[in-house]
Design a protein around this motif. Structure first.
Motif, PDB file in Angstrom:
ATOM      1  N   ASP A  30      27.546   3.555   6.016  1.00 27.46           N
ATOM      2  CA  ASP A  30      27.413   2.948   4.698  1.00 27.46           C
ATOM      3  C   ASP A  30      28.760   2.613   4.084  1.00 27.46           C
ATOM      4  OD1 ASP A  30      24.676   2.961   4.722  1.00 27.46           O
ATOM      5  OD2 ASP A  30      24.490   4.855   3.646  1.00 27.46           O
ATOM      6  N   ALA A  31      29.726   3.480   4.284  1.00 29.45           N
ATOM      7  CA  ALA A  31      31.038   3.243   3.690  1.00 29.45           C
ATOM      8  C   ALA A  31      31.650   1.959   4.225  1.00 29.45           C
ATOM      9  CB  ALA A  31      31.965   4.417   3.966  1.00 29.45           C
ATOM     10  N   TYR A  33      30.051  -0.591   5.332  1.00 25.24           N
ATOM     11  CA  TYR A  33      29.284  -1.691   4.751  1.00 25.24           C
ATOM     12  C   TYR A  33      29.799  -2.022   3.355  1.00 25.24           C
ATOM     13  CZ  TYR A  33      25.493  -3.951   2.230  1.00 25.24           C
ATOM     14  OH  TYR A  33      24.772  -4.781   1.436  1.00 25.24           O
ATOM     15  N   TYR A  34      30.013  -0.992   2.534  1.00 23.16           N
ATOM     16  CA  TYR A  34      30.465  -1.232   1.170  1.00 23.16           C
ATOM     17  C   TYR A  34      31.895  -1.760   1.126  1.00 23.16           C
ATOM     18  CZ  TYR A  34      26.254   0.996  -0.561  1.00 23.16           C
ATOM     19  OH  TYR A  34      24.962   1.284  -0.841  1.00 23.16           O
ATOM     20  N   GLN A  36      33.281  -3.691   3.421  1.00 17.67           N
ATOM     21  CA  GLN A  36      33.184  -5.096   3.798  1.00 17.67           C
ATOM     22  C   GLN A  36      32.592  -5.930   2.669  1.00 17.67           C
ATOM     23  OE1 GLN A  36      30.939  -4.964   7.433  1.00 17.67           O
ATOM     24  NE2 GLN A  36      32.766  -4.717   8.690  1.00 17.67           N
ATOM     25  N   LYS A  37      31.607  -5.383   1.980  1.00 13.37           N
ATOM     26  CA  LYS A  37      30.996  -6.089   0.863  1.00 13.37           C
ATOM     27  C   LYS A  37      32.027  -6.323  -0.235  1.00 13.37           C
ATOM     28  CE  LYS A  37      27.038  -5.779  -2.255  1.00 13.37           C
ATOM     29  NZ  LYS A  37      25.851  -4.995  -2.623  1.00 13.37           N
ATOM     30  N   ALA A  38      32.835  -5.306  -0.534  1.00  8.67           N
ATOM     31  CA  ALA A  38      33.869  -5.439  -1.560  1.00  8.67           C
ATOM     32  C   ALA A  38      34.912  -6.475  -1.154  1.00  8.67           C
ATOM     33  CB  ALA A  38      34.526  -4.087  -1.821  1.00  8.67           C
ATOM     34  N   ILE A  64      29.797  -1.141  -7.103  1.00 11.16           N
ATOM     35  CA  ILE A  64      29.161  -1.626  -5.878  1.00 11.16           C
ATOM     36  C   ILE A  64      28.342  -0.510  -5.244  1.00 11.16           C
ATOM     37  CG2 ILE A  64      29.605  -2.485  -3.556  1.00 11.16           C
ATOM     38  CD1 ILE A  64      32.016  -3.933  -4.687  1.00 11.16           C
ATOM     39  N   VAL A  65      28.866   0.696  -5.266  1.00 12.41           N
ATOM     40  CA  VAL A  65      28.193   1.851  -4.657  1.00 12.41           C
ATOM     41  C   VAL A  65      27.512   2.644  -5.767  1.00 12.41           C
ATOM     42  CG1 VAL A  65      28.538   3.939  -3.311  1.00 12.41           C
ATOM     43  CG2 VAL A  65      29.976   1.964  -2.906  1.00 12.41           C
ATOM     44  N   SER A  66      26.302   3.109  -5.513  1.00 19.05           N
ATOM     45  CA  SER A  66      25.650   3.936  -6.517  1.00 19.05           C
ATOM     46  C   SER A  66      26.387   5.275  -6.615  1.00 19.05           C
ATOM     47  CB  SER A  66      24.187   4.161  -6.178  1.00 19.05           C
ATOM     48  OG  SER A  66      24.067   5.029  -5.082  1.00 19.05           O
ATOM     49  N   LYS A  69      25.004   8.108  -4.338  1.00 18.11           N
ATOM     50  CA  LYS A  69      25.398   7.996  -2.929  1.00 18.11           C
ATOM     51  C   LYS A  69      26.843   8.446  -2.736  1.00 18.11           C
ATOM     52  CE  LYS A  69      22.316   4.372  -1.279  1.00 18.11           C
ATOM     53  NZ  LYS A  69      22.247   3.030  -0.681  1.00 18.11           N
ATOM     54  N   ALA A  70      27.710   8.081  -3.673  1.00 18.00           N
ATOM     55  CA  ALA A  70      29.113   8.486  -3.575  1.00 18.00           C
ATOM     56  C   ALA A  70      29.242  10.002  -3.688  1.00 18.00           C
ATOM     57  CB  ALA A  70      29.935   7.795  -4.653  1.00 18.00           C
TER      58      ALA A  70
END
Length: 110
Positions: A30-31, A33-34, A36-38, A64-66, A69-70
């Motif tokens: 997930d990290a 993914y986030y 790359q999204k950022a 961007i990340v909830s 989740k963080a």
């Protein structure tokens, strides 16, 4: 000889696809993914939008990340011994403060 070559090529392609599938499963984090999204959002903001479009919060949210989740990821890192306060201590303190996490959690794990 032609049939053999054709069959071997198909076999090797399937083997490569299978190996790549295993690597994708390992690295599907997930990290990543986030991050790359950022990066993609930052690139879009910098190069493809006008200044007034960059301020649209519906397109580009602040978070961007909830938060949950963080927090979960940080707790897992602390429990696994991967969260070392000696590495980037100021940044990690700021992250804990932003996420409203206690320093006691980190100190108990150390």
């Amino acid at each position: 000889m032609t049939v053999f070559s054709f069959i071997i090529v198909i076999y090797l392609m399937n083997l490569i696809i299978g190996l790549l599938g295993d690597e994708i499963k390992k690295n599907n984090d997930d990290a990543l993914y986030y991050v790359q999204k950022a990066e993609i959002i930052a690139e879009i903001e910098l190069f493809y939008l006008l200044p007034h479009q960059r301020r649209w919060r519906t397109w580009f949210p602040e978070i961007i990340v909830s938060v949950e989740k963080a927090r979960k990821h940080i707790r897992e890192a602390i429990n696994n011994g991967e969260w070392k306060m000696n590495d980037w201590p100021e940044m990690k303190q700021k992250i804990l403060k932003l996420l409203s996490m206690d320093d006691t959690i980190v100190n108990q794990a150390v």
